[in-house]
Scaffold this motif. Structure first.
Motif, PDB file in Angstrom:
ATOM      1  N   TRP A 133       0.730  -0.954  -0.259  1.00 15.11           N
ATOM      2  CA  TRP A 133       0.015   0.011  -0.151  1.00 15.11           C
ATOM      3  C   TRP A 133       0.707   1.345   0.118  1.00 15.11           C
TER       4      TRP A 133
ATOM      5  N   ALA B 132       2.869   1.825  -3.122  1.00 14.47           N
ATOM      6  CA  ALA B 132       1.704   2.564  -4.457  1.00 14.47           C
ATOM      7  C   ALA B 132       1.880   4.025  -4.273  1.00 14.47           C
TER       8      ALA B 132
ATOM      9  N   VAL C 124      -4.685  -1.892  -4.813  1.00 13.53           N
ATOM     10  CA  VAL C 124      -3.463  -1.026  -5.356  1.00 13.53           C
ATOM     11  C   VAL C 124      -2.555  -2.802  -5.621  1.00 13.53           C
TER      12      VAL C 124
ATOM     13  N   LEU D 198      -8.813   5.148  -3.369  1.00  9.60           N
ATOM     14  CA  LEU D 198      -7.996   5.075  -4.524  1.00  9.60           C
ATOM     15  C   LEU D 198      -7.850   6.436  -5.499  1.00  9.60           C
TER      16      LEU D 198
ATOM     17  N   LEU E 150      -5.181   8.218  -4.349  1.00 14.19           N
ATOM     18  CA  LEU E 150      -4.313   7.262  -5.299  1.00 14.19           C
ATOM     19  C   LEU E 150      -3.425   7.832  -6.497  1.00 14.19           C
TER      20      LEU E 150
ATOM     21  N   ILE F 140      -5.654   6.443  -9.085  1.00 17.68           N
ATOM     22  CA  ILE F 140      -6.062   5.074 -10.196  1.00 17.68           C
ATOM     23  C   ILE F 140      -7.950   5.370 -10.312  1.00 17.68           C
TER      24      ILE F 140
END
Length: 294
Positions: free
Chosen positions: A5, A8, A95, A117, A120, A122
């Motif tokens: 995590w 990522a 992830v 998400l 991040l 995404i």
């Protein structure tokens, strides 16, 4: 898994600015958020059975790397890794798969979890089909995001054509009062905004609980007796017929008196996907059969 995590987080944080400037396919999702990709998605995570089915319909099945629980159609989806269900998602697992697109369901997934998400970098595309055209549009949008726009548009238009055909075929059908039971304890049905109810209307039926405010309202048996439907329908296998048989305790009900207690195929109407055309066609045939008994 925590190290995955954190790793990522670092990598995707660096990528986020470039993703924000993506010049590839762009669509708006059910939350009216613009979703843009630098290029068509190659690694996709689906977070609901309906999303999984729509992705395969859009020609993106081979690009789906993980799905949610209960993703059982098409059969190939059953062999994919699962990353949670509507109650809990395994964000670290998602992830670790390095998806370039996550497809979520407005009525089933946690927005707070999915925001993590998005933070991040995404891309998250939200679905919430409320009409038949929404289903077709979802297939077209997913096909555009995943690199198969021609195939997606072809299948979307074929679905629209089938719905138009059914609407014309049953436009002059005698209206029949329908109670569609989706659960027994507590007793639950659908209102007019739910797609099952729209299928009932398409077939010339009248949802006796269409005017209730909630999408999936709880009701009482007394309310059903007062509404006095001419047809009672549920969906499931032969083992679920006990829900229908319980209504025989009320021989005064119009549906019971006419023998209009029907079990529809499971999944065809329960999921807002292209298979709803098959489900609607079967439902129309059921209501036509019911009319003959009234």
């Amino acid at each position: 898994m925590r190290h995955l995590w954190l790793a990522a987080l670092c990598v995707l944080s660096l990528l986020a600015p470039s993703l924000a400037q993506a010049q590839g396919p762009c669509v708006r999702d059910a939350l009216n958020q613009k979703v843009c990709l630098a290029e068509p998605a190659q690694r996709i995570v689906s977070l609901s059975p309906g999303a999984t089915e729509l992705l395969f319909s859009a020609g993106a099945g081979e690009k789906v790397v993980a799905v949610s629980a209960w993703s059982d159609y098409p059969p190939e989806a059953e062999n994919l890794p699962q990353v949670g269900d509507s109650n809990r998602l395994d964000l670290e697992a998602i992830v670790s798969l390095a998806p370039d697109l996550v497809v979520a369901w407005v009525d089933g997934n946690s927005r707070s979890q999915l925001e993590r998400l998005s933070d991040l970098g995404i891309s998250v595309f939200w679905l919430a089909p409320r009409t038949f055209d929404d289903i077709a549009a979802a297939v077209s949008d997913l096909a555009l995001l995943t690199g198969s726009p021609d195939l997606g548009n072809e299948r979307a238009e074929a679905f629209r054509a089938e719905i138009v055909k059914l609407k014309a075929q049953y436009a002059d059908a005698r209206p029949v009062k329908v109670f569609y039971q989706i659960w027994d304890q507590p007793l639950m049905t659908v209102n007019r905004d739910e797609l099952i109810s729209k299928a009932i209307t398409l077939c010339g039926g009248v949802n006796v609980f269409g005017g209730l405010p909630r999408l999936v309202p709880r009701i009482s048996r007394e309310a059903v007796l007062e509404a006095n439907p001419e047809v009672i329908i549920t969906a499931g296998s032969s083992d679920d017929r006990q829900w229908l048989e319980a209504w025989r305790e009320f021989p005064g009900l119009a549906a019971v008196a006419a023998g209009n207690l029907f079990l529809e195929p499971p999944d065809l109407l329960a999921r807002p996907t292209l298979r709803m055309a098959d489900g609607a066609r079967h439902l129309c045939q059921t209501l036509e059969q019911a009319r003959a008994y009234l």
